[in-house]
Design an enzyme around this catalytic site. Structure first.
Site, PDB file in Angstrom:
ATOM      1  N   GLU A   1       9.027  -0.978 -11.666  1.00 55.73           N
ATOM      2  CA  GLU A   1       7.723  -1.133 -12.325  1.00 55.73           C
ATOM      3  C   GLU A   1       6.551  -0.853 -11.376  1.00 55.73           C
ATOM      4  O   GLU A   1       5.721  -1.723 -11.098  1.00 55.73           O
ATOM      5  CB  GLU A   1       7.590  -2.543 -12.917  1.00 55.73           C
TER       6      GLU A   1
ATOM      7  N   HIS B   1      13.209 -17.188 -17.524  1.00 51.51           N
ATOM      8  CA  HIS B   1      13.220 -15.927 -18.258  1.00 51.51           C
ATOM      9  C   HIS B   1      14.595 -15.730 -18.874  1.00 51.51           C
ATOM     10  O   HIS B   1      15.615 -16.061 -18.281  1.00 51.51           O
ATOM     11  CB  HIS B   1      12.904 -14.762 -17.315  1.00 51.51           C
TER      12      HIS B   1
ATOM     13  N   GLU C   1      14.974  -2.467 -19.454  1.00 52.98           N
ATOM     14  CA  GLU C   1      14.811  -3.912 -19.564  1.00 52.98           C
ATOM     15  C   GLU C   1      14.416  -4.298 -20.982  1.00 52.98           C
ATOM     16  O   GLU C   1      13.603  -3.625 -21.620  1.00 52.98           O
ATOM     17  CB  GLU C   1      13.726  -4.434 -18.616  1.00 52.98           C
TER      18      GLU C   1
ATOM     19  N   CYS D   1       0.844  -1.194   0.000  1.00 53.69           N
ATOM     20  CA  CYS D   1       0.000   0.000   0.000  1.00 53.69           C
ATOM     21  C   CYS D   1       0.878   1.242   0.000  1.00 53.69           C
ATOM     22  O   CYS D   1       1.719   1.416   0.881  1.00 53.69           O
ATOM     23  CB  CYS D   1      -0.921  -0.015   1.223  1.00 53.69           C
TER      24      CYS D   1
ATOM     25  N   CYS E   1      -7.587   0.068   0.771  1.00 49.17           N
ATOM     26  CA  CYS E   1      -7.666  -0.043   2.234  1.00 49.17           C
ATOM     27  C   CYS E   1      -8.224   1.239   2.846  1.00 49.17           C
ATOM     28  O   CYS E   1      -8.478   2.234   2.153  1.00 49.17           O
ATOM     29  CB  CYS E   1      -6.290  -0.354   2.810  1.00 49.17           C
TER      30      CYS E   1
ATOM     31  N   GLU F   1      11.054 -16.801 -12.314  1.00 52.99           N
ATOM     32  CA  GLU F   1      11.789 -16.299 -13.471  1.00 52.99           C
ATOM     33  C   GLU F   1      13.019 -17.147 -13.804  1.00 52.99           C
ATOM     34  O   GLU F   1      13.940 -16.673 -14.464  1.00 52.99           O
ATOM     35  CB  GLU F   1      12.175 -14.834 -13.232  1.00 52.99           C
TER      36      GLU F   1
END
Length: 688
Positions: free
Chosen positions: A157, A364, A313, A122, A164, A361
């Site tokens: 990201e 990946h 990336e 949050c 909440c 990952e």
């Protein structure tokens, strides 16, 4: 324009590297030592470090362990490898979730999320903000002046929202500051509809799965609020970093046309824009449309701060999360990497440096596979990129001049997607913007991707597809742009609602007597949606002044418009609006405004924008660019760089412009005709 701007002050060349996760290999010092050797072999000069390292840095609350990071950064510095040092807020340690459960997000169904995954914290949680400030302060005090560190990689990201009680309270306060009174809010939200009038601020909640489509202005304001929240959180992260060393630049990696936040607002919180690019190469037989789409993303990231950006990336081989994780053909990695540089990036970076042994990952793509060395096809492709970047190092910091701007506006997109009509499947705003962008991209004409509130004065042409939501003052600024000699192009479904998502009255676009309606000289009566298989013919007038005529096809959406002061350049030939204008032009002052009343195809767009380029004197770098070849320019006070990229699997010939051009890679003089092999990139330059 500022021709030369090194966005990372400590670095004057192009960067090449990857996300590096040494915390996963602390029990293998032999692997960490080998990494340095492999980075040199693959011509990598930068690593992003510490992105998900919080549990290694602070395994127990208040007990910090920095010795391992000291060793990593010292070794990188000793070997000439720079570092973007990350703040670790993208994934918190388990102890933090267990001890401070308010840091966990609540989803739109009002269910608190469990620990796990990432980015599920949050942004309003006081405990999370406090813990982030502590770890960031520790990092800043220890590493802000480390010789390896060239900038801060802030979180990773940013995404998502939280519902909440903290966020509900913050949202209500945000609304009170914006509207001042419930009366104003109810009027501007049109909340009398379905008896949704609010009589207390406490009655207002964030959108939920139940009845979330009722009050469109609420949803629009929630997205604005979420953007403000994440921008505020980003600034909260950055404050302790800048307090120690204000000269060290910050970046946060963005993601394509990410839906959650308005990147125009979030970009203001950081010094440098970076983004993560993962095209689905080889999905379609024709790669040109995808190349154009990604080129537009790059242009957006460059335009967000009007300076070079960073490709933070990309995959050196394949992803693990796309529906089909296909490898790139030989040469395509270099091609796609250089495309980013051509459109304004000063780096090519990857996720990830070394493949993880386990978890989500582990498959990946990475520079170093589980085999543990770089003597692989991917290793050679990455090395080729590093070598190429060294050859064109002088490109770093150069700028991009654009006479054309394409409008892509986040708030317009949000409002249009919630509009409940006219086409609830396949509105395709992003693709529509790209379809118009492609008309210039295929001519090699640089474009900026702007929002409504950007400065219009640097441009000769502004194209604003489907500008459904008009923000205050924008219609007047567009009118002034045209009156002073600018060329404006808009389409169907423009000027429908104001900033509060209230429909204009008295006729579209913009309402009766509006400057927008006067600028285009038309009145839009109604709009029809077509099924995907339907097409409606329209014909260009022989004497349109654009230099082409013939019959074309409209699809998806077509508008019924009436001429006021505009002239018709094309008419519908059939169906409901037969004989009505389809394309119009309105001369206003020194400029003119074109209106395209239907969704048009690639063939028409190419002819139309080629005609506009010729008619209105837009500069082109090369005449007659072959289909599938993309040409982009970067320049500084002394030199002009021309990137030629072949996205076809066949050889192409390009006739270069007159002048003394040098092949940047070889140093050889370039002849009049240049052959570009399949998936090849050639960079040439001349002195001004």
């Amino acid at each position: 324009m500022n021709y030369k701007k090194h966005i990372i002050p400590k670095i004057k060349g192009l960067l090449h590297g990857a996300d590096y996760n040494p915390e996963q290999w602390l029990d293998r010092p032999d692997i960490l030592a080998k990494d340095i050797e492999l980075m040199k072999q693959t011509q990598c000069n930068v690593m992003s470090v510490g992105i998900f390292s919080w549990s290694a840095l602070e395994p127990v609350e208040g007990a910090f362990q920095f010795e391992w990071l000291d060793n990593v950064l010292d070794n990188l510095a000793d070997n000439g490898i720079s570092v973007f040092l990350a703040t670790p807020s993208g994934a918190r340690p388990a102890w933090l979730s267990a001890r401070y459960p308010d840091v966990l997000r609540v989803n739109s169904a009002r269910v608190k999320q469990l620990h796990g995954e990432r980015h599920n914290h949050c942004y309003s949680s006081p405990n999370y903000r406090e813990k982030v400030a502590i770890i960031n302060t520790q990092l800043a005090e220890r590493y802000s002046h480390h010789p390896a560190v060239i900038g801060w990689h802030v979180s990773n990201e940013y995404g998502g929202d939280c519902h909440c009680h903290y966020c509900q309270a913050e949202f209500r306060e945000w609304l009170q500051n914006k509207y001042g009174s419930l009366h104003n809010l109810n009027q501007l939200w049109w909340s009398a509809f379905w008896s949704h009038t609010y009589t207390s601020w406490e009655q207002i909640e964030s959108p939920s799965p139940i009845g979330e489509n009722s009050v469109h202005a609420l949803k629009l304001d929630w997205k604005r609020f979420c953007t403000d929240r994440v921008a505020n959180f980003c600034e909260h992260e950055i404050a302790p970093l800048k307090s120690i060393n204000p000269d060290l630049p910050t970046t946060a990696n963005f993601m394509e046309y990410f839906y959650d936040y308005n990147y125009w607002a979030l970009a203001k919180s950081i010094d440098v824009v970076s983004w993560d690019s993962y095209p689905l190469w080889h999905r379609d037989r024709d790669e040109v449309a995808l190349a154009c789409y990604i080129g537009m993303y790059h242009d957006l990231m460059r335009t967000l701060k009007n300076q070079p950006f960073l490709l933070m990336e990309s995959t050196p081989s394949q992803t693990n999360w796309q529906p089909i994780t296909k490898l790139k053909k030989d040469g395509v990695h270099l091609l796609s990497s250089l495309q980013a540089v051509a459109h304004g990036s000063d780096s090519v970076q990857y996720f990830q440096w070394r493949k993880s042994r386990g978890s989500v990952e582990k498959f990946h793509g990475a520079v170093i596979d589980h085999v543990g060395h770089a003597n692989t096809r991917t290793g050679r492709e990455v090395t080729a990129v590093g070598e190429y970047l060294q050859q064109i190092n002088a490109v770093a910091g150069t700028g991009t001049q654009a006479e054309v701007a394409i409008v892509f506006d986040w708030e317009n997109r949000w409002a249009m997607d919630d509009a409940s009509g006219p086409r609830n499947e396949g509105l395709n705003y992003e693709q529509t913007v790209c379809d118009h962008y492609r008309g210039f991209w295929q001519q090699g004409i640089n474009c900026d991707i702007i929002e409504q509130l950007c400065d219009f004065t640097p441009y000769k042409v502004i194209v604003a597809p489907m500008l459904y939501l008009i923000k205050p003052g924008v219609a007047e600024r567009l009118a002034a742009f045209v009156e002073q000699g600018g060329i404006l192009v808009a389409t169907y479904w423009s000027g429908i609602v104001d900033h509060n998502d209230l429909c204009f009255l008295g006729g579209f676009p913009g309402g009766e007597g509006s400057s927008l309606r006067r600028t285009f000289g038309i009145w839009a009566e109604e709009i029809d949606s077509l099924y995907d298989h339907e097409r409606v013919a329209f014909a260009m007038e022989v004497h349109s002044g654009l230099g082409f005529s013939g019959e074309f096809q409209a699809k998806h959406l077509m508008e019924h418009i009436h001429l006021e002061t505009a002239e018709a350049l094309a008419y519908y030939r059939e169906d409901l609006f037969e004989g009505c204008p389809a394309i119009t032009k309105n001369q206003v002052g020194k400029g003119c405004a074109y209106y395209i009343a239907a969704r048009t195809g690639t063939e028409f767009n190419q002819l139309f924008y080629t005609a506009l380029t010729h008619l209105h004197g837009i500069r082109k770098p090369i005449d007659n660019i072959p289909y599938g070849v993309s040409v982009t320019t970067r320049e500084d006070e002394q030199s002009r760089y021309l990137f030629m990229m072949n996205f076809m699997d066949e050889q192409q010939t390009v006739n270069i412009p007159h002048g003394q051009w040098i092949n940047v890679n070889t140093g050889d003089a370039v002849q009049e005709n240049i052959m570009i092999q399949p998936y090849q990139v050639i960079v040439i330059k001349n002195n001004k």
